[in-house]
Design an enzyme around this catalytic site. Sequence first.
Site, PDB file in Angstrom:
ATOM      1  N   SER A 178     -12.309 -12.269   5.439  1.00  8.84           N
ATOM      2  CA  SER A 178     -11.245 -11.448   5.613  1.00  8.84           C
ATOM      3  C   SER A 178     -11.434  -9.460   5.156  1.00  8.84           C
ATOM      4  CB  SER A 178      -9.777 -12.186   5.672  1.00  8.84           C
ATOM      5  OG  SER A 178     -10.212 -12.172   4.291  1.00  8.84           O
ATOM      6  N   HIS A 184     -10.236 -15.785  11.707  1.00  6.55           N
ATOM      7  CA  HIS A 184     -11.037 -13.897  11.807  1.00  6.55           C
ATOM      8  C   HIS A 184     -11.708 -13.691  12.933  1.00  6.55           C
ATOM      9  CE1 HIS A 184      -8.020 -12.544   8.648  1.00  6.55           C
ATOM     10  NE2 HIS A 184      -8.803 -13.271   8.059  1.00  6.55           N
ATOM     11  N   LYS A 242      -3.677 -16.048  14.474  1.00  6.09           N
ATOM     12  CA  LYS A 242      -3.983 -14.641  14.228  1.00  6.09           C
ATOM     13  C   LYS A 242      -4.401 -14.088  15.822  1.00  6.09           C
ATOM     14  CE  LYS A 242      -5.785 -14.991   9.825  1.00  6.09           C
ATOM     15  NZ  LYS A 242      -5.125 -16.241   9.418  1.00  6.09           N
TER      16      LYS A 242
END
Length: 399
Positions: free
Chosen positions: A188, A216, A247
């Site tokens: 990240s 991610h 996310k």
Amino acid sequence: MFETVRDDLRATLDEIRAAGLHKPERVIGTPQSATVNVTAGGRPGEVLNFCANNYLGLADHPEVIAAAHEALDRWGYGMASVRFICGTQEVHKELEARLSAFLGQEDTILYSSCFDANGGVFETVLGPEDAVISDALNHASIIDGIRLSKARRFRYANRDMADLERQLKEANEGGARRKLIVTDGVFSMDGYVAPLREICDLADRYDAMVMVDDSHAVGFVGPGGRGTPELHGVMDRVDIITGTLGKALGGASGGYVAARAEIVALLRQRSRPYLFSNTLAPVIAAASLKVLDLLESADDLRIRLAENTALFRSRMTEAGFDILPGDHAIAPVMIGDAAKAGRMAELLLERGVYVIGFSYPVVPQGQARIRVQLSAAHSTADVERAVDAFVAARAELEG
């Protein structure tokens, strides 16, 4: 007693501020979106948001919001219980089945967060006679989860396959019963993608399992948005996938473990964060189902995100900024000095661009950066405006 503790805590807080590591929380008065309204703790007014994990812009998508409203009426607000008592609804089982199919795994178990998911895997699956081999830059939740287990711990340098092989050999020489390689799918702070094909090859060679935290990546990485295992063509070779619903998949909260059936079955019986935490709110489960509908019906959001990412990276490179290489929507703009990174973030906010500077100990000493995160919700004009703001902020900082 607390007066003594208060003085100690205040001294620690003063040290954090003096080191430039204090993390102020800016308050926004709008839904999460490409633009937000900062109401306190920073420049007031509407600003472009380039620091959220809202990769596909689904946090305020009208169809997702509508699904959430409908779910409130049908399923209620919360479960007030854990799963094995009276905290499982049909909507939870439906989401687990859909995630399993989407990720190409045999079964899935839901958690309150991916932090909890990572916290519940290692001590359940591994014992003192086993070994876990972890990438040096793995997320804090993986590190904390490993600490909870009694397995022997090995660490390999970030994405370094020669070092990974050395650690696997050492684990074998130590007589490890089970071996589990664990890595972030995307790191990240850097936007770098793990070399999963090579990791799986080594796992096959040394009879190890593979676990990937793909928080991610799921939703927008890979041809169908199924994450880094799909990107590398190893969906059938990864044994455990952990991820978040917070996310790209709507930006709310909640996490999951998608894995081999026997692993998920054992987690349901022994994983402490699952057994002793309230069930994921049904409104989040229902909205996440709508997100999966959107992801499986079209790839327009993934295409738009890729276009925005390519535009930002190319324009910033042309303007002379140092951006870590890659094509991920995490685009770290390298500054080096921590104070400069923090000051540049302030100057950008003044120019209507909301970003955050990161410095030690979040990133290595001398590698302070501003982590820009692109979204499908951004327009081309938004991206161009952000680049112009970076150029202007740099000029003021260096002037």
